[in-house]
Design an enzyme around this catalytic site. Sequence first.
Site, PDB file in Angstrom:
ATOM      1  N   ASP A   1       0.908  -1.130   0.250  1.00 36.94           N
ATOM      2  CA  ASP A   1      -0.187  -0.330  -0.016  1.00 36.94           C
ATOM      3  C   ASP A   1       0.977   1.160  -0.035  1.00 36.94           C
ATOM      4  O   ASP A   1       2.248   0.804  -0.049  1.00 36.94           O
ATOM      5  CB  ASP A   1      -1.030  -0.104   1.228  1.00 36.94           C
ATOM      6  CG  ASP A   1      -2.096   0.896   0.968  1.00 36.94           C
ATOM      7  OD1 ASP A   1      -2.132   1.364   0.000  1.00 36.94           O
ATOM      8  OD2 ASP A   1      -3.536  -0.044   1.045  1.00 36.94           O
TER       9      ASP A   1
ATOM     10  N   GLY B   1       4.229   1.018  -1.828  1.00 37.67           N
ATOM     11  CA  GLY B   1       4.292   1.366  -3.282  1.00 37.67           C
ATOM     12  C   GLY B   1       2.787   1.554  -3.905  1.00 37.67           C
ATOM     13  O   GLY B   1       2.002   1.574  -3.337  1.00 37.67           O
TER      14      GLY B   1
ATOM     15  N   PHE C   1       0.017   0.421  -6.468  1.00 37.53           N
ATOM     16  CA  PHE C   1      -0.144  -1.192  -7.324  1.00 37.53           C
ATOM     17  C   PHE C   1      -0.525  -0.412  -9.106  1.00 37.53           C
ATOM     18  O   PHE C   1      -0.466  -1.782 -10.226  1.00 37.53           O
ATOM     19  CB  PHE C   1      -1.781  -1.549  -7.138  1.00 37.53           C
ATOM     20  CG  PHE C   1      -2.373  -0.859  -6.411  1.00 37.53           C
ATOM     21  CD1 PHE C   1      -2.628  -0.034  -7.467  1.00 37.53           C
ATOM     22  CD2 PHE C   1      -3.624  -0.882  -5.565  1.00 37.53           C
ATOM     23  CE1 PHE C   1      -4.210   0.910  -6.876  1.00 37.53           C
ATOM     24  CE2 PHE C   1      -4.731  -0.086  -4.845  1.00 37.53           C
ATOM     25  CZ  PHE C   1      -4.968   1.364  -6.309  1.00 37.53           C
TER      26      PHE C   1
ATOM     27  N   HIS D   1     -13.276  -1.934  -7.415  1.00 36.34           N
ATOM     28  CA  HIS D   1     -14.644  -0.918  -7.052  1.00 36.34           C
ATOM     29  C   HIS D   1     -14.477   0.171  -7.525  1.00 36.34           C
ATOM     30  O   HIS D   1     -14.952   1.348  -7.368  1.00 36.34           O
ATOM     31  CB  HIS D   1     -15.521  -1.657  -6.444  1.00 36.34           C
ATOM     32  CG  HIS D   1     -15.672  -1.824  -5.044  1.00 36.34           C
ATOM     33  ND1 HIS D   1     -16.507  -2.060  -4.003  1.00 36.34           N
ATOM     34  CD2 HIS D   1     -14.389  -1.207  -4.889  1.00 36.34           C
ATOM     35  CE1 HIS D   1     -16.061  -1.355  -2.975  1.00 36.34           C
ATOM     36  NE2 HIS D   1     -14.763  -1.055  -3.050  1.00 36.34           N
TER      37      HIS D   1
END
Length: 308
Positions: free
Chosen positions: A183, A203, A205, A222
């Site tokens: 994260d 980091g 994604f 989502h």
Amino acid sequence: MSELWDFLRGALMTKALGAVVDAGVPEALADGPRPVAELEGDPDTMHRLLRALASDGVFRETEPGVFEHTDRSRLLLGPGWREFAHLFGGVFFEATADLDASTSEAPFPGRFGTGFWAWLAKHPGERATFGAAMAGERDRASEHLAALEWREGEVVVDVGGGNGALLVELIQRRPEMRGIVLDLPETVRDEAALGDRIEFIAGSFFDSVPEGDAYVLSGILHDWPDEDAARILRTMRAAAPPHARLLINESVIRPGNDADGAKWLDLLMLVLAGGRERDEGQWRELLASTGWEAVGFPEHGPIEARAV
């Protein structure tokens, strides 16, 4: 007519619940009934707020001006619910006010001058609240993950895993495994709580993902429109070994007109970031286009996919 009225005044209930939560009422009533004069805020306004909420079973007026918890309101003392009430009564409420059927653009940036995630980064208190709310959701997901079949020594990567609450719960149930939380560096976390079997990697994604045997996404895809969700999945697929599997803790919109909370959550995702909930066909298409094959859509538990 009464049911339509319930829909129309729903915004008032959301705001009332957020107001009493921010005033500390759930904690103040934790040990029993108290008069409104002993609660934070204006006694008359507090009485009117709690009286309205009690009419829907959230708190109970035991005698004039004295309130106690009900089973519904006591949930606000549990993980995630207090934080969600604050968010829905605050920043979510403001952004939703600008929802407009004439456009597919997310209202949040227009109201706040920046995207939702950038706004959270600039407001660490709200980011911590959001993280705590999501941690409650991840706690509930860990039971379903633990029930799956796992091999000894598997490495599970929780992508966008926040404070690591899900992996802490999972590895308590499955101590033979190891975990990695990915994260953003500003994520609020307790390194000691992660223990020696869970590593936190700072980091994005969108840029890179650590190699692992299984990848978990909880309430991540989502948040994003399809093109951004596809970028995340492609980044993960580039790092995934051939045997890797993907476990997605998210809703699957069901067909028909039955009550479905995912259809309302879909609107919140549109409001905040232009994201969306997806039905089974949309999930299959998104996964297939990014190097993953859908394996299963269980009613309870994560969507399962494998690398192809």
